[in-house]
Motif scaffolding. Structure first.
Motif, PDB file in Angstrom:
ATOM      1  N   GLY A  61     -29.030-122.158  18.068  1.00  0.00           N
ATOM      2  CA  GLY A  61     -29.049-123.490  18.651  1.00  0.00           C
ATOM      3  C   GLY A  61     -28.922-124.619  17.651  1.00  0.00           C
ATOM      4  O   GLY A  61     -28.352-125.665  17.962  1.00  0.00           O
ATOM      5  N   TYR A  62     -29.458-124.418  16.438  1.00  0.00           N
ATOM      6  CA  TYR A  62     -29.471-125.510  15.453  1.00  0.00           C
ATOM      7  C   TYR A  62     -28.428-125.358  14.368  1.00  0.00           C
ATOM      8  O   TYR A  62     -28.048-126.354  13.740  1.00  0.00           O
ATOM      9  N   THR A  63     -27.956-124.151  14.094  1.00  0.00           N
ATOM     10  CA  THR A  63     -26.989-123.950  13.017  1.00  0.00           C
ATOM     11  C   THR A  63     -25.685-123.346  13.526  1.00  0.00           C
ATOM     12  O   THR A  63     -24.716-123.282  12.790  1.00  0.00           O
ATOM     13  N   HIS A  64     -25.652-122.912  14.762  1.00  0.00           N
ATOM     14  CA  HIS A  64     -24.473-122.312  15.377  1.00  0.00           C
ATOM     15  C   HIS A  64     -24.057-121.023  14.665  1.00  0.00           C
ATOM     16  O   HIS A  64     -22.862-120.762  14.478  1.00  0.00           O
ATOM     17  N   ILE A  65     -25.050-120.219  14.287  1.00  0.00           N
ATOM     18  CA  ILE A  65     -24.793-118.905  13.698  1.00  0.00           C
ATOM     19  C   ILE A  65     -25.067-117.864  14.780  1.00  0.00           C
ATOM     20  O   ILE A  65     -26.196-117.728  15.251  1.00  0.00           O
ATOM     21  N   VAL A  66     -24.039-117.150  15.175  1.00  0.00           N
ATOM     22  CA  VAL A  66     -24.174-116.117  16.197  1.00  0.00           C
ATOM     23  C   VAL A  66     -24.393-114.781  15.488  1.00  0.00           C
ATOM     24  O   VAL A  66     -23.513-114.269  14.814  1.00  0.00           O
ATOM     25  N   SER A  67     -25.594-114.239  15.644  1.00  0.00           N
ATOM     26  CA  SER A  67     -25.956-112.981  14.998  1.00  0.00           C
ATOM     27  C   SER A  67     -26.502-112.014  16.031  1.00  0.00           C
ATOM     28  O   SER A  67     -27.283-112.406  16.902  1.00  0.00           O
ATOM     29  N   PHE A  68     -26.085-110.749  15.919  1.00  0.00           N
ATOM     30  CA  PHE A  68     -26.607-109.697  16.787  1.00  0.00           C
ATOM     31  C   PHE A  68     -27.517-108.740  16.022  1.00  0.00           C
ATOM     32  O   PHE A  68     -27.808-107.647  16.517  1.00  0.00           O
ATOM     33  N   ALA A  69     -27.953-109.165  14.847  1.00  0.00           N
ATOM     34  CA  ALA A  69     -28.828-108.317  14.031  1.00  0.00           C
ATOM     35  C   ALA A  69     -30.279-108.758  14.094  1.00  0.00           C
ATOM     36  O   ALA A  69     -31.091-108.310  13.287  1.00  0.00           O
ATOM     37  N   HIS A  70     -30.608-109.632  15.033  1.00  0.00           N
ATOM     38  CA  HIS A  70     -31.971-110.159  15.081  1.00  0.00           C
ATOM     39  C   HIS A  70     -32.982-109.072  15.434  1.00  0.00           C
ATOM     40  O   HIS A  70     -34.095-109.053  14.905  1.00  0.00           O
ATOM     41  N   THR A  71     -32.590-108.169  16.325  1.00  0.00           N
ATOM     42  CA  THR A  71     -33.500-107.077  16.671  1.00  0.00           C
ATOM     43  C   THR A  71     -33.703-106.120  15.502  1.00  0.00           C
ATOM     44  O   THR A  71     -34.726-105.426  15.456  1.00  0.00           O
ATOM     45  N   MET A  72     -32.759-106.089  14.574  1.00  0.00           N
ATOM     46  CA  MET A  72     -32.936-105.244  13.398  1.00  0.00           C
ATOM     47  C   MET A  72     -34.139-105.715  12.586  1.00  0.00           C
ATOM     48  O   MET A  72     -34.978-104.896  12.166  1.00  0.00           O
ATOM     49  N   PHE A  73     -34.260-107.013  12.396  1.00  0.00           N
ATOM     50  CA  PHE A  73     -35.402-107.543  11.651  1.00  0.00           C
ATOM     51  C   PHE A  73     -36.698-107.383  12.451  1.00  0.00           C
ATOM     52  O   PHE A  73     -37.757-107.131  11.871  1.00  0.00           O
ATOM     53  N   PHE A  74     -36.601-107.518  13.750  1.00  0.00           N
ATOM     54  CA  PHE A  74     -37.752-107.268  14.618  1.00  0.00           C
ATOM     55  C   PHE A  74     -38.221-105.815  14.469  1.00  0.00           C
ATOM     56  O   PHE A  74     -39.418-105.536  14.339  1.00  0.00           O
ATOM     57  N   GLY A  75     -37.274-104.889  14.460  1.00  0.00           N
ATOM     58  CA  GLY A  75     -37.606-103.481  14.285  1.00  0.00           C
ATOM     59  C   GLY A  75     -38.145-103.162  12.906  1.00  0.00           C
ATOM     60  O   GLY A  75     -39.007-102.288  12.743  1.00  0.00           O
ATOM     61  N   ILE A  76     -37.644-103.861  11.884  1.00  0.00           N
ATOM     62  CA  ILE A  76     -38.142-103.647  10.520  1.00  0.00           C
ATOM     63  C   ILE A  76     -39.630-103.970  10.444  1.00  0.00           C
ATOM     64  O   ILE A  76     -40.420-103.242   9.834  1.00  0.00           O
ATOM     65  N   GLY A  77     -40.043-105.063  11.067  1.00  0.00           N
ATOM     66  CA  GLY A  77     -41.459-105.414  11.075  1.00  0.00           C
ATOM     67  C   GLY A  77     -42.300-104.402  11.817  1.00  0.00           C
ATOM     68  O   GLY A  77     -43.380-103.998  11.349  1.00  0.00           O
ATOM     69  N   ALA A  78     -41.807-103.957  12.984  1.00  0.00           N
ATOM     70  CA  ALA A  78     -42.561-102.987  13.788  1.00  0.00           C
ATOM     71  C   ALA A  78     -42.675-101.647  13.072  1.00  0.00           C
ATOM     72  O   ALA A  78     -43.758-101.064  12.976  1.00  0.00           O
ATOM     73  N   TYR A  79     -41.566-101.162  12.544  1.00  0.00           N
ATOM     74  CA  TYR A  79     -41.579 -99.863  11.869  1.00  0.00           C
ATOM     75  C   TYR A  79     -42.283 -99.937  10.510  1.00  0.00           C
ATOM     76  O   TYR A  79     -42.854 -98.951  10.050  1.00  0.00           O
ATOM     77  N   GLY A  80     -42.237-101.098   9.880  1.00  0.00           N
ATOM     78  CA  GLY A  80     -42.935-101.236   8.601  1.00  0.00           C
ATOM     79  C   GLY A  80     -44.424-101.003   8.737  1.00  0.00           C
ATOM     80  O   GLY A  80     -45.036-100.263   7.960  1.00  0.00           O
ATOM     81  N   VAL A  81     -45.029-101.614   9.769  1.00  0.00           N
ATOM     82  CA  VAL A  81     -46.456-101.425  10.017  1.00  0.00           C
ATOM     83  C   VAL A  81     -46.735-100.006  10.496  1.00  0.00           C
ATOM     84  O   VAL A  81     -47.727 -99.380  10.086  1.00  0.00           O
ATOM     85  N   ALA A  82     -45.881 -99.467  11.365  1.00  0.00           N
ATOM     86  CA  ALA A  82     -46.099 -98.126  11.908  1.00  0.00           C
ATOM     87  C   ALA A  82     -46.071 -97.075  10.802  1.00  0.00           C
ATOM     88  O   ALA A  82     -46.948 -96.198  10.734  1.00  0.00           O
ATOM     89  N   MET A  83     -45.076 -97.156   9.916  1.00  0.00           N
ATOM     90  CA  MET A  83     -44.973 -96.165   8.839  1.00  0.00           C
ATOM     91  C   MET A  83     -46.079 -96.343   7.806  1.00  0.00           C
ATOM     92  O   MET A  83     -46.582 -95.368   7.238  1.00  0.00           O
ATOM     93  N   SER A  84     -46.478 -97.595   7.565  1.00  0.00           N
ATOM     94  CA  SER A  84     -47.525 -97.853   6.588  1.00  0.00           C
ATOM     95  C   SER A  84     -48.877 -97.320   7.065  1.00  0.00           C
ATOM     96  O   SER A  84     -49.610 -96.670   6.309  1.00  0.00           O
ATOM     97  N   THR A  85     -49.207 -97.576   8.322  1.00  0.00           N
ATOM     98  CA  THR A  85     -50.484 -97.073   8.844  1.00  0.00           C
ATOM     99  C   THR A  85     -50.469 -95.558   9.003  1.00  0.00           C
ATOM    100  O   THR A  85     -51.506 -94.903   8.895  1.00  0.00           O
ATOM    101  N   ASP A  86     -49.282 -94.998   9.250  1.00  0.00           N
ATOM    102  CA  ASP A  86     -49.173 -93.543   9.345  1.00  0.00           C
ATOM    103  C   ASP A  86     -49.395 -92.891   7.984  1.00  0.00           C
ATOM    104  O   ASP A  86     -49.941 -91.787   7.896  1.00  0.00           O
ATOM    105  N   ALA A  87     -48.996 -93.583   6.904  1.00  0.00           N
ATOM    106  CA  ALA A  87     -49.111 -93.010   5.565  1.00  0.00           C
ATOM    107  C   ALA A  87     -50.432 -93.346   4.884  1.00  0.00           C
ATOM    108  O   ALA A  87     -50.997 -92.523   4.157  1.00  0.00           O
ATOM    109  N   PHE A  88     -50.972 -94.552   5.112  1.00  0.00           N
ATOM    110  CA  PHE A  88     -52.143 -95.018   4.356  1.00  0.00           C
ATOM    111  C   PHE A  88     -53.395 -95.193   5.207  1.00  0.00           C
ATOM    112  O   PHE A  88     -54.420 -95.657   4.703  1.00  0.00           O
TER     113      PHE A  88
END
Length: 399
Positions: A61-88
């Motif tokens: 809306g503010y920069t007119h950048i059309v990206s379809f990779a936004h869910t990738m970063f959303f998934g990185i955050g979700a999986y980052g916590v999931a894998m970290s708590t699974d390991a530590f």
């Protein structure tokens, strides 16, 4: 005070202000107003996706950048916590390790995508981000030993954020809005309906997690509101309107576009972390699926692109329709004759048809989004009032 909090960017519409206040009150008091696990979960998802949609609106809306990779970063955050708590383990240390690793990875990937926009622009950049998102989805699905594949991972959140933790020995009073309305309609007695709608809420770690999410969502929204109304945000809007003119004025547009992509990615990653801690389970379907990206885009369009307030309104309207439209259709056809045309068309299993129809109608009647259209109508009313106001006579002006 409100001028500082809202960075001078007011709703500029009484209807919009009332709608935002209603959404804010429902989110702030939701656990005490809407009983049930389903309503509680939906309130948490509204808070999470306000961050996701608002951060996406910073790019679209503010920069007119059309990206379809936004869910990738959303998934990185979700999986980052999931894998970290699974390991530590399930401690806060493991959560912060997961957050740190996910944020670093998101910054690096978003930096590459931002620099890529220097050479690839417009629809070609959108196609590149789509390819990157699908490649990341395939990678997560195939690395079964690390990510759990299509089965996903359980998130071992800290005990203080789970239902077993009871910070208060006694329960707190709550009030069911749904039960109250049902009681008034069925009984006609407001007093009796009020008594029937009062219930007790057992406060647990889930409530603590919800209010942490609510506070972060509110903080992110105010942060983005401040950003888009700062000189940095004005440059982003100049790039949206005419990038060549912004370059001619001496602005390094690549720097601003890349910065917008990085900020948006980091905030989406933060939302993914909150999503994992609330749901306590992640898989590719609920974090990386392309359908989720389409939903984010729809929330942004329905609310109104380039407003930020649209992220709040669009998310609330979309998730309410997604969660309760099927129930509403079931209620409508409960008294209809089985096999009739109305029962066939309005059946609960046809909810996607009506959901799509509601979206088409919203775009038709609100072409600038709900927020944009409400602001436009308010501006037209102010102009009509100004035209009807009689001008002061020259004698009065001289005196």
């Amino acid at each position: 005070m409100f001028n500082r909090i809202l960075s001078g960017d007011y709703p500029r519409s009484r209807a919009l202000s009332a709608l935002l206040v209603l959404i804010g009150v429902c989110l702030a008091l939701g656990p005490f107003l809407f009983p049930g696990v389903r309503a509680f979960s939906m309130l948490g998802m509204i808070c999470v996706f306000i961050i996701v949609v608002a951060s996406y609106d910073l790019m679209l809306g503010y920069t007119h950048i059309v990206s379809f990779a936004h869910t990738m970063f959303f998934g990185i955050g979700a999986y980052g916590v999931a894998m970290s708590t699974d390991a530590f383990g399930s401690g806060f240390g493991a959560v912060f390790i997961g957050i740190g690793g996910a944020v670093v990875m998101s910054i690096l990937l978003s930096l590459l995508l931002g620099l890529l926009s220097l050479r690839v622009k417009a629809i070609f950049f959108a196609l590149v981000t789509l390819a990157v998102a699908f490649a990341f989805l395939s990678l997560v699905t195939q690395l079964y030993n690390i990510t759990g594949g299509e089965d996903g991972l359980a998130v071992r959140s800290p005990r203080e954020l789970g239902p077993a933790f009871r910070p208060l020995d006694s329960s707190l009073p709550g009030f069911s809005v749904i039960d109250f309305i049902t009681g008034v309609v069925g009984q006609g007695s407001i007093g009796q309906a009020f008594n029937d709608a009062v219930f007790e809420v057992r406060v647990s770690g889930r409530h603590l997690m919800y209010y942490i999410t609510f506070a972060i969502s509110l903080g992110v929204f105010l942060f983005l509101l401040r950003m888009v109304n700062s000189p940095f945000g004005r440059v982003l809007q100049a790039i949206r309107e005419n990038e060549f003119r912004a370059q001619a004025l001496g602005y390094r547009t690549v720097f601003y576009r890349t910065a917008a992509v990085i900020v948006s990615a980091v905030l989406a990653t933060l939302a993914g972390v909150l999503f994992a801690l609330i749901n306590r389970y992640v898989n590719p379907e609920n974090t990386l699926n392309f359908e989720l990206m389409v939903f984010i885009l729809l929330m942004c369009v329905i609310g109104g692109m380039g407003t930020l307030y649209g992220a709040v309104v669009g998310t609330a309207v979309f998730l309410l329709a997604q969660n309760y439209l099927q129930d509403l259709l079931g209620l409508l056809v409960s008294n209809a004759e089985p096999g009739s045309l109305f029962a066939e068309l309005a059946g609960p299993d046809r909810w996607l048809l009506w959901f799509g129809l509601l979206f088409v109608l919203s775009v038709y009647f609100f072409p600038a989004g709900i927020v944009g259209q409400l602001r436009l109508w308010a501006e037209r009313r102010r102009e009509r009032k100004a035209d009807k106001t009689p001008a002061a006579s020259p004698l009065k002006q001289e005196s």
